[in-house]
Structures are given as C-alpha cells and as structure tokens.
Design a protein around this motif. Structure first.
Motif, PDB file in Angstrom:
ATOM      1  N   SER A  34      -1.348   0.429   7.204  1.00  0.00           N
ATOM      2  CA  SER A  34      -2.045  -0.456   6.686  1.00  0.00           C
ATOM      3  C   SER A  34      -2.815  -0.386   8.233  1.00  0.00           C
ATOM      4  N   TRP A  35      -2.941   0.176   9.198  1.00  0.00           N
ATOM      5  CA  TRP A  35      -3.982   0.502  10.215  1.00  0.00           C
ATOM      6  C   TRP A  35      -5.155   1.218  10.164  1.00  0.00           C
ATOM      7  N   GLU A  44      -7.679  -2.428  13.224  1.00  0.00           N
ATOM      8  CA  GLU A  44      -7.495  -2.962  12.404  1.00  0.00           C
ATOM      9  C   GLU A  44      -6.671  -3.163  11.315  1.00  0.00           C
ATOM     10  N   ALA A  46      -5.038  -4.291   7.047  1.00  0.00           N
ATOM     11  CA  ALA A  46      -4.761  -4.921   5.860  1.00  0.00           C
ATOM     12  C   ALA A  46      -3.359  -4.855   5.830  1.00  0.00           C
ATOM     13  N   GLN A  81      -2.987 -11.912   1.067  1.00  0.00           N
ATOM     14  CA  GLN A  81      -3.737 -11.000   2.175  1.00  0.00           C
ATOM     15  C   GLN A  81      -3.641 -11.266   3.856  1.00  0.00           C
ATOM     16  N   THR A  83      -5.540  -9.956   6.920  1.00  0.00           N
ATOM     17  CA  THR A  83      -6.480  -8.906   8.575  1.00  0.00           C
ATOM     18  C   THR A  83      -6.466  -9.548   9.227  1.00  0.00           C
ATOM     19  N   SER A  85      -7.515  -8.152  13.803  1.00  0.00           N
ATOM     20  CA  SER A  85      -8.402  -7.532  13.888  1.00  0.00           C
ATOM     21  C   SER A  85      -8.243  -6.782  15.870  1.00  0.00           C
TER      22      SER A  85
END
Length: 110
Positions: A34-35, A44, A46, A81, A83, A85
C-alpha cells in the motif's frame, strides 16, 4: 533490523539526517504494498475500504497512532478510500519515524 511496528518515534531536529536510498529501500521491505515513496521525501499509503464507516474508523485509528507517536501525517479521505502521507517536516525528508508510523498502520490492517 528491528520490526518497525515494535519501535516508537523519536524527536527529530534540523540536525537529524534524512534517510538515504539504501535505508529507505530496506525499510520499504517491511511495509505492505500500500506504501510508496514519492520524490524521496514523502511516504504515501493508499487504502480502500468497503464503505464510509470503515474508512472513517481507519482515519480515527491513524489519528490515534499519530497522537500516541507524536508524528502526524497528512490524511485525505472519501467514501471508501484514504491516503496517508508522511514526511518529517523538521528535516525536509524521510526519517525512521515515517516508516515506524506506516508499519503501525499496516499492523492495524493485518
């Protein structure tokens, strides 16, 4: 290397060096797919969820981790979803704290 999800963030200051490419690569090996590293300065992640309720629960859990570790990400999210960071603002790049926090988030989803 010690399991990142078992470590805790430490205070950084302007004298703390940013991680080099080899250090970033070795730490990335401990994170889920995911990174991604963006511009060698930001980590980051997601994440997709079934619905808004699960997304919001995830965001709240990330906020708890951030508060506990005193290392705070930028988070954007919508219906299904999110995100997340990370960067270490004090040094203008990536530190162990970014990877420790990401590993703790991965542990939430196991």
């Amino acid at each position: 290397m010690t399991d990142l999800s078992k470590k805790h963030c430490e205070s950084c200051n302007a004298d703390t060096p940013t991680l080099d490419a080899a250090a970033i690569e070795s730490r990335m090996a401990q994170l889920s797919d995911s990174w991604a590293v963006v511009d060698n300065a930001r980590l980051e992640g997601a994440f997709k969820f079934k619905n808004y309720y699960r997304t919001q629960a995830f965001v709240n859990a990330v906020a708890f981790i951030a508060h506990r570790e005193d290392h705070h990400p930028d988070i954007t999210f919508g219906y299904n979803q999110a995100t997340v960071s990370y960067t270490t603002h004090a040094i203008g790049g990536l530190s162990d704290n970014d990877f420790i926090s990401a590993a703790r988030i991965d542990a939430l989803l196991e």
